[in-house]
Structures are given as C-alpha cells and as structure tokens.
Motif scaffolding. Structure first.
Motif, PDB file in Angstrom:
ATOM      1  N   PRO A  90      -1.425  -1.170   6.561  1.00 35.11           N
ATOM      2  CA  PRO A  90      -1.808  -1.413   5.164  1.00 35.11           C
ATOM      3  C   PRO A  90      -2.600  -0.282   4.523  1.00 35.11           C
ATOM      4  N   LYS A  91      -2.002   0.904   4.525  1.00 36.48           N
ATOM      5  CA  LYS A  91      -2.551   2.044   3.814  1.00 36.48           C
ATOM      6  C   LYS A  91      -1.879   2.121   2.445  1.00 36.48           C
ATOM      7  N   PRO A  92      -2.527   2.757   1.458  1.00 42.20           N
ATOM      8  CA  PRO A  92      -1.952   2.792   0.109  1.00 42.20           C
ATOM      9  C   PRO A  92      -0.507   3.270   0.053  1.00 42.20           C
ATOM     10  N   GLU A  93      -0.159   4.261   0.870  1.00 39.53           N
ATOM     11  CA  GLU A  93       1.204   4.792   0.811  1.00 39.53           C
ATOM     12  C   GLU A  93       2.256   3.788   1.272  1.00 39.53           C
ATOM     13  N   ASN A  94       1.832   2.716   1.964  1.00 44.26           N
ATOM     14  CA  ASN A  94       2.755   1.681   2.419  1.00 44.26           C
ATOM     15  C   ASN A  94       2.708   0.420   1.558  1.00 44.26           C
ATOM     16  N   LEU A  95       1.986   0.472   0.444  1.00 41.34           N
ATOM     17  CA  LEU A  95       1.791  -0.717  -0.393  1.00 41.34           C
ATOM     18  C   LEU A  95       2.190  -0.472  -1.848  1.00 41.34           C
ATOM     19  N   PRO A  96       3.370   0.101  -2.111  1.00 48.26           N
ATOM     20  CA  PRO A  96       3.720   0.414  -3.498  1.00 48.26           C
ATOM     21  C   PRO A  96       3.802  -0.814  -4.405  1.00 48.26           C
ATOM     22  N   THR A  97       4.355  -1.906  -3.901  1.00 47.16           N
ATOM     23  CA  THR A  97       4.486  -3.114  -4.725  1.00 47.16           C
ATOM     24  C   THR A  97       3.121  -3.710  -5.041  1.00 47.16           C
ATOM     25  N   LEU A  98       2.294  -3.846  -4.022  1.00 51.09           N
ATOM     26  CA  LEU A  98       0.961  -4.421  -4.225  1.00 51.09           C
ATOM     27  C   LEU A  98       0.135  -3.546  -5.157  1.00 51.09           C
ATOM     28  N   LEU A  99       0.196  -2.240  -4.991  1.00 51.15           N
ATOM     29  CA  LEU A  99      -0.561  -1.331  -5.851  1.00 51.15           C
ATOM     30  C   LEU A  99      -0.115  -1.450  -7.302  1.00 51.15           C
ATOM     31  N   ALA A 100       1.189  -1.530  -7.525  1.00 49.07           N
ATOM     32  CA  ALA A 100       1.700  -1.658  -8.898  1.00 49.07           C
ATOM     33  C   ALA A 100       1.200  -2.949  -9.544  1.00 49.07           C
ATOM     34  N   LEU A 101       1.211  -4.030  -8.799  1.00 43.01           N
ATOM     35  CA  LEU A 101       0.737  -5.306  -9.331  1.00 43.01           C
ATOM     36  C   LEU A 101      -0.760  -5.266  -9.632  1.00 43.01           C
ATOM     37  N   MET A 102      -1.530  -4.700  -8.720  1.00 39.89           N
ATOM     38  CA  MET A 102      -2.983  -4.701  -8.895  1.00 39.89           C
ATOM     39  C   MET A 102      -3.415  -3.750 -10.019  1.00 39.89           C
ATOM     40  N   ARG A 103      -2.633  -2.721 -10.280  1.00 37.69           N
ATOM     41  CA  ARG A 103      -2.961  -1.822 -11.391  1.00 37.69           C
ATOM     42  C   ARG A 103      -2.753  -2.503 -12.741  1.00 37.69           C
ATOM     43  N   ALA A 104      -1.871  -3.517 -12.766  1.00 39.98           N
ATOM     44  CA  ALA A 104      -1.539  -4.180 -14.020  1.00 39.98           C
ATOM     45  C   ALA A 104      -2.266  -5.501 -14.233  1.00 39.98           C
ATOM     46  N   VAL A 105      -2.827  -6.074 -13.171  1.00 41.22           N
ATOM     47  CA  VAL A 105      -3.385  -7.421 -13.257  1.00 41.22           C
ATOM     48  C   VAL A 105      -4.777  -7.399 -13.883  1.00 41.22           C
ATOM     49  N   GLU A 106      -5.128  -8.514 -14.507  1.00 38.75           N
ATOM     50  CA  GLU A 106      -6.465  -8.682 -15.073  1.00 38.75           C
ATOM     51  C   GLU A 106      -7.304  -9.547 -14.132  1.00 38.75           C
ATOM     52  N   PRO A 107      -8.625  -9.307 -14.063  1.00 38.17           N
ATOM     53  CA  PRO A 107      -9.480 -10.166 -13.254  1.00 38.17           C
ATOM     54  C   PRO A 107      -9.479 -11.599 -13.831  1.00 38.17           C
ATOM     55  N   PRO A 108      -9.743 -12.618 -12.993  1.00 34.71           N
ATOM     56  CA  PRO A 108     -10.047 -12.506 -11.563  1.00 34.71           C
ATOM     57  C   PRO A 108      -8.774 -12.403 -10.723  1.00 34.71           C
ATOM     58  N   ALA A 109      -8.753 -11.439  -9.852  1.00 37.23           N
ATOM     59  CA  ALA A 109      -7.614 -11.232  -8.960  1.00 37.23           C
ATOM     60  C   ALA A 109      -8.063 -10.371  -7.791  1.00 37.23           C
ATOM     61  N   VAL A 110      -7.361 -10.511  -6.685  1.00 32.81           N
ATOM     62  CA  VAL A 110      -7.630  -9.672  -5.513  1.00 32.81           C
ATOM     63  C   VAL A 110      -6.305  -9.430  -4.801  1.00 32.81           C
ATOM     64  N   GLY A 111      -6.149  -8.247  -4.245  1.00 27.47           N
ATOM     65  CA  GLY A 111      -4.969  -7.930  -3.452  1.00 27.47           C
ATOM     66  C   GLY A 111      -5.353  -7.755  -1.996  1.00 27.47           C
ATOM     67  N   LEU A 112      -4.527  -8.289  -1.117  1.00 27.04           N
ATOM     68  CA  LEU A 112      -4.776  -8.210   0.323  1.00 27.04           C
ATOM     69  C   LEU A 112      -3.494  -7.751   1.017  1.00 27.04           C
ATOM     70  N   ALA A 113      -3.643  -7.079   2.142  1.00 29.90           N
ATOM     71  CA  ALA A 113      -2.477  -6.642   2.909  1.00 29.90           C
ATOM     72  C   ALA A 113      -2.799  -6.672   4.393  1.00 29.90           C
ATOM     73  N   LEU A 114      -1.780  -7.000   5.193  1.00 30.42           N
ATOM     74  CA  LEU A 114      -1.916  -7.105   6.642  1.00 30.42           C
ATOM     75  C   LEU A 114      -1.074  -6.034   7.330  1.00 30.42           C
ATOM     76  N   ASP A 115      -1.392  -5.760   8.587  1.00 30.08           N
ATOM     77  CA  ASP A 115      -0.537  -4.888   9.379  1.00 30.08           C
ATOM     78  C   ASP A 115       0.513  -5.723  10.114  1.00 30.08           C
ATOM     79  N   GLY A 116       1.304  -5.073  10.976  1.00 32.77           N
ATOM     80  CA  GLY A 116       2.457  -5.716  11.583  1.00 32.77           C
ATOM     81  C   GLY A 116       2.160  -6.931  12.431  1.00 32.77           C
ATOM     82  N   ASP A 117       1.080  -6.903  13.204  1.00 28.97           N
ATOM     83  CA  ASP A 117       0.750  -8.054  14.043  1.00 28.97           C
ATOM     84  C   ASP A 117      -0.405  -8.874  13.465  1.00 28.97           C
ATOM     85  N   ALA A 118      -0.818  -8.534  12.239  1.00 28.80           N
ATOM     86  CA  ALA A 118      -1.830  -9.299  11.506  1.00 28.80           C
ATOM     87  C   ALA A 118      -3.157  -9.369  12.241  1.00 28.80           C
ATOM     88  N   ASP A 119      -3.692  -8.189  12.588  1.00 30.04           N
ATOM     89  CA  ASP A 119      -5.070  -8.158  13.062  1.00 30.04           C
ATOM     90  C   ASP A 119      -5.918  -7.197  12.228  1.00 30.04           C
TER      91      ASP A 119
END
Length: 298
Positions: A208-237
C-alpha cells in the motif's frame, strides 16, 4: 530461482523456486519440526496468489500424513485471522503468502504457535517426501474472529459519519471489514475497492504505497470531509491511511493517532504500516487499527 529462507519461513518465485514439490518438502520438514516440539495440531491457510489454495491443500495433506491433526482455513485468509485461529487451537501454523512481494512470488510463513515465528534456516528440508497424504479438516473461523475484533474495537467509531474507502488490492483482506461494521452498527459508509481475490492484484504490487494506489488516491483527492482512505497489503497485516486531498498519513502519525485512541493501552508500530496490539493478537492487525483510526480521522 531457489527458495530463500526468511526470518519466518521461505520465499520463492512461483513455478521456479516455489513449486508443488517444494511445498511438499516445506510441509514435511515443518511437520517434523512441529512433532519434535511436541505439537500435534497445525493450521494451514493461504492468500490470493496463483494456485495458493491448491498448494495449501497439498501442504495440509502432507502434514496430516505425518500424523498431525491438520486444519485448512477456508480462504483466502488475512494474517490476523490466521493468528487468531492459532491462538484458539494452540496450534502451529503454515501460511502461504508472499505478503507485499509482486504477484510472481509466493512464500510461506511458519509459526510454532501464536506469535512464534520459525526461521526458514531452522527447518530441515527432506530430499524425499513421504508419499502418504492424510485427511485434513476444513475450518471457517471468520465469524469468531470478527466477534473478537469487534469486542476489542471499543466505541470510538460509533456515531461517526462520512465515507470510508478501503482498497484491499485484491488481497486476502477483502470482504472482512463490512462484517465488523455490521456487528458494531457503525454509521459511516464503507466502500471497498478491489475487494475480490485477484492473483495479479489488479496489476499493481500488493504493497500500500502511493504508486500502487491510483484509484484510492484519485478518490481521496476529490472527496470532501468527513472521509478517510485505507489500504491493505497482500496478506492484510499492514495498513496505509489517506486524508481528503490525497495526503498519505505517515506511519508515525498513524501510530500517534492509535495511541490517542487507545488511551494508554499498548500499540507498537514498525514504521512501515504494521501495528501490533499485544492484548488483542500476537500478530499485527490492520483491521483493528482501521477501526480505531475512524474515531480520530472522521
């Protein structure tokens, strides 16, 4: 490419170093080590990578053939659920995952018990694997884990409104957080991105580094608060957190927010998105971290 020992297992490239034959050797060597430790039960689980389910079935059969009581978790399974099950059964664990590595890799994480990693260098790999395959039991402990998670999440997110985007990158963490939202009766709207298992992680590395989160980044750049974006890695730890405007919250800031939310209860961070709550599980749990963060970031 050969198999490489790691601090808690092995890593290799699928169809090169990491093959069915090698999985059988790994399972046989680990099973013998577990028996030498007086362990008689082992839990096998897997992530969403190519042929992970079939390799997990092979490992469970080998372990059962050695006389161990073998359980195969219905999967794909995130690492916290695997850790929870080891604690429930007081069992050893064999978890097929390459975590944040690219899709062409696979690995195995070995546990001699809950929170007891076993280095690959400590596992003997037999040249010949016993031919006998035993019967293993299919196990589903998702509901029990969700109840445990909800019980430790507290009430910090109760009454919070807004939108929560969760990008699971096609990894093992997909489809789990909605169940906790239901158990806690949370009012925030949860929108999962890439929740279905995907062996190629939708074309990015499951990190979950920025370069692997293009969709989430695009959404979070456009969203208004209150909002939060979260991302997990492959095995979710591991967990990444993003704020409206697309700002990625540094791990040190995430840890600070968790400490404030917990009001004195222990949490440890490794600076790379891993958050351990020793009173909750002996392994990192990004789902608990996510629930605690909602109370601070929404």
């Amino acid at each position: 490419m050969e198999l490489y020992p790691t601090q808690d297992g092995f890593l290799g490239e699928i169809a090169k170093g990491f093959t069915f034959a090698q999985v059988s050797r790994l399972a046989a060597g680990f099973g013998e080590r577990a028996r030498a430790e007086g362990i008689d039960q082992v839990v096998v689980a897997h992530d969403t990578r190519f042929l992970a389910k079939e390799m997990a079935e092979e490992a469970a059969g080998v372990l059962a053939g050695l006389g161990l009581k073998a359980f195969l978790l219905k999967g794909p399974v995130p690492l916290p659920l695997f850790a929870f099950t080891l604690g429930e059964l007081e069992a050893a664990g064999f978890y097929l995952s390459a975590s944040r590595k690219p899709a062409r890799y696979q690995g195995v994480k070995l546990r001699l018990g809950p929170g007891k990693p076993l280095s690959g260098q400590e596992v003997p790999l037999p040249e010949k694997v016993p031919e006998a395959r035993g019967n293993f039991q299919l196990l589903d402990r998702k509901r029990a884990y969700l109840e445990h998670l909800a019980g430790n999440a507290g009430q910090g997110a109760t009454g919070k409104k807004g939108v929560v985007y969760l990008d699971t990158l096609g990894g093992a963490g997909g489809g789990l957080l909605p169940g906790v939202f239901g158990l806690l009766g949370l009012e925030a709207e949860l929108r999962e991105l890439h929740p279905l298992p995907h062996p190629l992680f939708y074309g990015v590395d499951p990190d979950p580094k920025p370069e692997n989160l293009p969709t989430l980044l695009a959404l979070m750049r456009a969203v208004e608060p209150p909002a939060v974006g979260l991302a997990l890695d492959g095995d979710a730890d591991r967990l990444a957190a993003l704020l409206p405007g697309g700002e990625v919250l540094p791990p040190a800031e995430v840890l600070k927010a968790l400490e404030e939310a917990l009001e004195g209860k222990e949490v440890r961070g490794d600076g790379q998105g891993s958050y351990l709550f020793p009173w909750h599980l002996p392994e990192p749990d990004p789902f608990l971290a996510a629930l605690l963060l909602l109370g601070k970031l929404l």
